[in-house]
Write an enzyme that holds these catalytic residues in place. Sequence first.
Site, PDB file in Angstrom:
ATOM      1  N   HIS A  43       6.601  19.236  35.667  1.00 51.49           N
ATOM      2  CA  HIS A  43       6.322  20.274  34.682  1.00 51.49           C
ATOM      3  C   HIS A  43       5.555  19.708  33.486  1.00 51.49           C
ATOM      4  O   HIS A  43       6.033  18.806  32.792  1.00 51.49           O
ATOM      5  CB  HIS A  43       7.651  20.873  34.223  1.00 51.49           C
ATOM      6  N   HIS A  85       0.160  24.217  26.443  1.00 54.10           N
ATOM      7  CA  HIS A  85       1.118  25.280  26.728  1.00 54.10           C
ATOM      8  C   HIS A  85       1.073  26.364  25.660  1.00 54.10           C
ATOM      9  O   HIS A  85       0.979  27.555  25.965  1.00 54.10           O
ATOM     10  CB  HIS A  85       2.539  24.712  26.819  1.00 54.10           C
TER      11      HIS A  85
END
Length: 299
Positions: A43, A85
């Site tokens: 991730h 992100h």
Amino acid sequence: MKKYYLLFYLILLNLTVTANNRIETLLSILKSNEPDYIFVVAHRGDWRHAPENSIAAIKSAISIGADMVEIDIQKTKDGDFVLMHDNSIDRTTNGKGYINNYTVKELKNFKLRYNSGELSKETIPTLKEALSACKGKILVNIDKGENYLSDIEPIIKEAGMENYIILKGRGSVNDVKKKLSLYKNIIYMPIVDLDTSGAIPYIDSFLKDFQPIAMEIGFKTDDFEQLSYIDKIAESNCRIWINTLWESLCGGHDDEKAVNDPDNSWGWVLKNKATIIQTDRPQELITYLKQKGLRKIDW
């Protein structure tokens, strides 16, 4: 007979790997839905050892043997795409402001932070730079790209990575097909919250009219009627992708609990048919899977 077939299959895979063709082997396993190999997705890269969504995090994920790296993208002022992100650079760099107010050249003036907050020497990578770092070494999952599926197509094709990327989103079958019309071989994965109303019809529409290689499943608790529907998805030759990043995504069976009780976290999602696990602890998960005989290929 099944055991002999699996042994023969793994021997063939090992021969392929020794021929220095790991990425093609991974792609073949992914498409075969072979249940005895569990994919590990890092991730935002291996962010415990490098800044998240950085080239260093990608390289670290590759070095520890992750099968896939998840990266997030944001669009810049000049229409390019960078890895980030958040829609601002406040948290992860020494700069301030929204990404869409900066050009790529301007963004390159900032440095990425480690998770500790300490500054690194890493700059914000473009999607092109990230794909170059991944090419031939690791599969890629692009997140936050649902609204840009057509926009990023030229970047993906120029990088020669169309076969090795998983795109994903929550759009309808018709919407997804329209957005993917420019691609030839891209893999697309629908995302669904299994414990919400409308989840089952949505899943059925993709199983019937799209036949995805994988489906990303999320659920807040581990005790609800629709959880058993995972069996139908798995029986449809579709891999089950479960995120163990935090408890609200996997019914409480998350990475941090796995540190002290892996069988009740990673073991639980495996029992519930997960064959792709996205994790914030890729190295520990790989070790666990090897102990369970679910990483039988010696890369």
